[in-house]
Write a protein that holds these residues in place. Structure first.
Motif, mmCIF file in Angstrom:
data_model
loop_
_atom_site.group_PDB
_atom_site.id
_atom_site.type_symbol
_atom_site.label_atom_id
_atom_site.label_comp_id
_atom_site.label_asym_id
_atom_site.label_seq_id
_atom_site.Cartn_x
_atom_site.Cartn_y
_atom_site.Cartn_z
ATOM 1 N N SER A 485 0.918 -1.097 0.004
ATOM 2 C CA SER A 485 -0.131 -0.064 0.145
ATOM 3 C C SER A 485 0.882 1.367 -0.093
ATOM 4 O O SER A 485 1.795 1.396 0.728
ATOM 5 N N LEU A 486 0.558 1.965 -0.934
ATOM 6 C CA LEU A 486 1.261 3.335 -1.027
ATOM 7 C C LEU A 486 0.653 4.503 -0.400
ATOM 8 O O LEU A 486 1.119 5.358 0.073
ATOM 9 N N ALA A 487 -0.709 4.483 -0.559
ATOM 10 C CA ALA A 487 -1.694 5.602 0.142
ATOM 11 C C ALA A 487 -2.898 5.274 0.235
ATOM 12 O O ALA A 487 -3.202 4.355 -0.715
ATOM 13 N N ARG A 488 -3.559 5.349 1.357
ATOM 14 C CA ARG A 488 -4.920 5.170 1.468
ATOM 15 C C ARG A 488 -5.804 6.166 2.289
ATOM 16 O O ARG A 488 -5.391 6.214 3.380
ATOM 17 N N PHE A 489 -6.790 7.076 1.726
ATOM 18 C CA PHE A 489 -7.191 7.853 2.306
ATOM 19 C C PHE A 489 -8.726 7.744 2.209
ATOM 20 O O PHE A 489 -9.177 7.689 0.948
ATOM 21 N N GLU A 490 -9.493 7.763 3.109
ATOM 22 C CA GLU A 490 -10.968 7.913 3.010
ATOM 23 C C GLU A 490 -11.366 9.129 2.314
ATOM 24 O O GLU A 490 -10.905 10.225 2.363
ATOM 25 N N PRO A 491 -12.620 8.953 1.838
ATOM 26 C CA PRO A 491 -13.465 10.264 1.250
ATOM 27 C C PRO A 491 -13.579 11.332 2.220
ATOM 28 O O PRO A 491 -13.693 10.883 3.527
ATOM 29 N N VAL A 492 -13.406 12.523 2.021
ATOM 30 C CA VAL A 492 -13.401 13.585 2.801
ATOM 31 C C VAL A 492 -14.665 14.743 2.376
ATOM 32 O O VAL A 492 -14.774 15.095 1.457
ATOM 33 N N VAL A 493 -15.446 15.083 3.554
ATOM 34 C CA VAL A 493 -16.404 15.935 3.347
ATOM 35 C C VAL A 493 -16.525 17.516 3.958
ATOM 36 O O VAL A 493 -15.739 17.205 5.101
ATOM 37 N N PHE A 494 -16.112 18.309 3.279
ATOM 38 C CA PHE A 494 -15.816 19.698 3.623
ATOM 39 C C PHE A 494 -16.901 20.498 4.751
ATOM 40 O O PHE A 494 -18.114 19.967 4.462
ATOM 41 N N GLY A 521 -6.621 14.631 -5.285
ATOM 42 C CA GLY A 521 -6.401 14.887 -3.852
ATOM 43 C C GLY A 521 -5.780 15.964 -3.520
ATOM 44 O O GLY A 521 -5.248 16.790 -4.549
ATOM 45 N N HIS A 522 -5.957 16.636 -2.367
ATOM 46 C CA HIS A 522 -5.592 18.360 -2.432
ATOM 47 C C HIS A 522 -5.097 18.188 -0.526
ATOM 48 O O HIS A 522 -5.789 17.538 0.183
ATOM 49 N N ASP A 523 -4.155 18.988 -0.469
ATOM 50 C CA ASP A 523 -3.869 19.309 1.045
ATOM 51 C C ASP A 523 -5.064 19.682 1.785
ATOM 52 O O ASP A 523 -5.036 19.461 3.017
ATOM 53 N N ALA A 524 -6.126 20.413 1.237
ATOM 54 C CA ALA A 524 -7.254 20.788 1.946
ATOM 55 C C ALA A 524 -7.891 19.460 2.525
ATOM 56 O O ALA A 524 -8.757 19.714 3.839
ATOM 57 N N GLN A 525 -7.944 18.279 1.937
ATOM 58 C CA GLN A 525 -8.595 17.083 2.596
ATOM 59 C C GLN A 525 -7.843 16.559 3.812
ATOM 60 O O GLN A 525 -8.503 16.220 4.822
ATOM 61 N N MET A 526 -6.586 17.209 4.271
ATOM 62 C CA MET A 526 -5.754 16.727 5.178
ATOM 63 C C MET A 526 -6.075 17.877 6.458
ATOM 64 O O MET A 526 -6.099 17.454 7.536
ATOM 65 N N LEU A 527 -5.997 19.188 5.840
ATOM 66 C CA LEU A 527 -6.617 20.081 6.989
ATOM 67 C C LEU A 527 -7.917 19.918 7.466
ATOM 68 O O LEU A 527 -8.061 20.384 8.602
ATOM 69 N N ALA A 528 -8.752 19.291 6.739
ATOM 70 C CA ALA A 528 -10.247 18.921 7.196
ATOM 71 C C ALA A 528 -10.158 18.318 8.219
ATOM 72 O O ALA A 528 -11.269 18.163 9.037
ATOM 73 N N ARG A 529 -9.069 17.450 8.928
ATOM 74 C CA ARG A 529 -9.252 16.774 9.758
ATOM 75 C C ARG A 529 -9.137 17.731 11.181
ATOM 76 O O ARG A 529 -9.503 17.034 12.280
ATOM 77 N N VAL A 530 -8.690 18.956 11.016
ATOM 78 C CA VAL A 530 -8.176 19.644 12.451
ATOM 79 C C VAL A 530 -9.092 21.139 12.308
ATOM 80 O O VAL A 530 -9.101 21.678 13.360
ATOM 81 N N CYS A 531 -9.751 21.519 11.149
ATOM 82 C CA CYS A 531 -10.324 22.785 11.213
ATOM 83 C C CYS A 531 -11.432 22.713 9.994
ATOM 84 O O CYS A 531 -11.318 22.013 9.346
ATOM 85 N N THR A 533 -12.905 23.640 6.558
ATOM 86 C CA THR A 533 -12.144 23.548 5.462
ATOM 87 C C THR A 533 -13.110 23.617 4.173
ATOM 88 O O THR A 533 -14.186 22.983 4.184
ATOM 89 N N GLY A 534 -12.352 24.414 3.402
ATOM 90 C CA GLY A 534 -13.319 24.494 1.978
ATOM 91 C C GLY A 534 -12.237 24.573 0.771
ATOM 92 O O GLY A 534 -10.969 24.842 1.216
#
Length: 582
Positions: A485-494, A521-531, A533-534
């Motif tokens: 596995s190289l990467a695995r990210f679940e879908p993100v809802v803003f 994929g975008h950096d925003a989907q990571m920031l959505a974990r902590v604040c 985001t849109g």
């Protein structure tokens, strides 16, 4: 559920900590304090992994040094003698290795309005690798002098009938386009694109240029342990900032807008506010994150993933790239392993401007996309081991052909996406055969599979389908197939509140709007974990991206930039106390 993906990489020794020391005016205990305390004295509703005390800076410290973030020390900027093994001292934002003048005060309201020229582009006598050492920003000009940066003809001043308000603000389009062009000139490739793979020399030169622009604006610049760079403009309160940003690394066949647009527009937003001497409630920040593309070091969005605590710093520093390079070693080599700990402090909100990288907005004749979320991503690398043999004398039924097995996986992946419908996409992006000769049956093959879907359950179903097919294929062809596995990210809802602000702002500015998910994929989907985001999308001509032909019309670029400016101002005034939606 998909089966586990075993790692085939040999574990490497992990050093205790590989960070440079922060500027000496920070106390010896400041680095042990939780990251959240740098923006707020109250703890966040989240547990953050700490970082051990940084070591002394190496003798390879670069001239561009980070500064404290949103704190009183924003009034100073840092530089150091190249090759010095001692911590830097507070000086002006000089790029020279010596004769730095003493500390300067923050720019006044008059001097802030000046747009200083960018560093000279590389030439035979001044190569790009030396540009940061040989150039020093000119002294500030008198307020009534002509700025060397041309001003846009787009109206930004108030009309005679009424007083100008924040809603009348617009960015300087000409200046934004010039910066995009200047950055694209670093690592140029045919067709007008750029190649700046993460942590290469070209990436370093691009970082140097953008950091120079940040310092020119008097922003408070900080670099963390994974090489993320954040520049902060203070607000009325010492609170978490309204943040924007993206990335400046590219794929090997990159265009000039992917990622770069979000970073440089964020810089333009901060410069516009400074020119107008507008004070915001929160600090405003612009960031560029390390290795968003994941083209050299998987996974993608690596820098922002580490920033939000989704991966430990030491684990990230030990990642081995496709060329055998190691993330930590390359950060040291280019001089961008900074002193600030990971995870970083959570912003008040994060909004990212990006090209769509798809055909939907253009096909529907819509100018702005109010992005509702990002689809899930699953990257897997398969290694097929068969038997290399003579292409003419080996009967077909006695072959253990790794090349055929790899091709079978590729065709199955295409059929899988077709059967599942438009919500599922699947790609085999890399395929290598060995010995790669015309008259030899391939003895081994390595290929990658990229699966994406906006629905997590459907994505898991696609993974399970492919895993079952691979097992059956290995048995039928007499080959061994392993996966990683190289990467695995679940879908993100803003955050719906931020999405609503984007849509309402675009409509108020007279633009057509489409609420839509992102396929990339975008950096925003990571920031959505902590604040909250849109994202803001602008059209991509013919839906082309990751290609030198990538293009967005200037009018659409300006529309997206103006929307970003107004969205950040609206988020600054908005109450987002609910935090991250569950």
């Amino acid at each position: 559920m998909p089966r586990p993906r075993p790692s085939t990489r040999t574990a490497r020794a992990t050093p205790t900590c590989r960070l440079h020391s922060p500027p000496t005016e920070r106390s010896s205990t400041s680095t042990a304090t939780s990251a959240s305390s740098r923006w707020s004295s109250s703890p966040r509703p989240r547990t953050w992994a700490g970082c051990s005390t940084p070591s002394r800076p190496s003798a390879r410290s670069r001239a561009v040094q980070p500064r404290a973030w949103a704190s009183p020390s924003w009034k100073r900027c840092w530089c150091s003698t190249v090759g010095s093994a001692t911590p830097p001292s507070p000086t002006t934002s000089c790029r020279r290795p010596s004769t730095c003048p003493p500390s300067r005060s923050p720019p006044s309201s008059s001097s802030r309005s000046l747009a200083l020229p960018s560093a000279p582009r590389a030439s035979a006598s001044h190569p790009a690798s030396l540009r940061r050492l040989l150039w020093s920003p000119p002294s500030a000009q008198p307020p009534n002098s002509t700025s060397p940066t041309c001003r846009s003809d787009r109206p930004t001043s108030h009309s005679p009938e009424r007083e100008m308000t924040h809603e009348d603000l617009r960015i300087d389009g000409d200046r934004l386009l010039r910066r995009i062009s200047d950055l694209a000139a670093i690592g140029p490739i045919g067709g007008g694109g750029s190649c700046r793979l993460a942590l290469t020399d070209e990436d370093r030169d691009g970082r140097d240029l953008v950091v120079t622009w940040m310092h020119d604006l008097g922003l408070d610049v900080a670099v963390d342990g994974i090489g993320n760079v954040v520049a902060v403009r203070p607000g009325r309160t010492d609170t978490p900032p309204v943040m924007t940003g993206s990335h400046i690394d590219t794929v090997r066949t990159g265009g000039r807008y992917d990622g770069n647009l979000g970073v440089l527009t964020g810089l333009e937003v901060l410069e516009t506010l400074t020119e107008r001497d507008i004070e915001t409630e929160h600090p405003f920040a612009v960031a560029f994150f390390t290795d968003e593309e994941g083209a050299r070091f998987p996974p993608d969005m690596l820098g922002s993933l580490v920033y939000v605590g989704g991966m430990g710093l030491e684990e990230a520093l030990d990642i081995i790239g496709i060329d055998g390079a190691v993330v930590g070693d390359e950060l040291d080599r280019i001089g961008y392993r900074g002193p600030y700990p990971c995870p970083g402090p959570a912003p008040h909100a994060f909004v990212e401007l990006h090209i769509e990288q798809g055909p939907v907005l253009e096909a529907e004749g819509v100018t702005i996309g109010a992005v509702t979320g990002v689809q899930g991503i699953s990257w897997t690398e398969y290694t097929v081991t068969g038997q290399s043999n003579h292409a003419g004398t080996t009967p077909m039924h006695l072959r253990h052909d790794a090349g055929f097995a790899a091709a079978s996986i590729a065709t199955h992946v295409r059929g899988l996406a077709t059967r599942m419908g438009d919500g599922q996409v699947a790609t085999v992006g890399r395929l290598e055969l060995h010995p790669d000769l015309v008259n030899v049956v391939a003895g081994s093959a390595v290929l990658t599979v990229d699966l994406r879907n906006t629905d997590e359950s459907l994505l898991q179903g696609a993974e399970a389908d492919l895993a079952g097919f691979v097992d059956d294929l290995a048995a039928a062809e007499g080959v061994e197939i392993t996966d990683r596995s190289l990467a695995r990210f679940e879908p993100v809802v803003f955050d719906e509140r931020v999405v609503d602000i984007v849509a309402a702002t675009a409509e108020r500015l007279g633009h057509t709007v489409n609420r839509m998910p992102s396929g990339a994929g975008h950096d925003a989907q990571m920031l959505a974990r902590v604040c909250p985001t849109g994202m803001v999308f602008v059209p991509s001509r013919d839906g082309i991206s990751h290609n030198p032909a990538e293009h967005t019309d200037a009018d659409d670029l300006m529309a997206g930039a103006d929307v970003l400016l107004q969205v950040m101002l609206a988020v600054d005034r908005a109450t987002l106390d609910g935090g991250v939606p569950s």
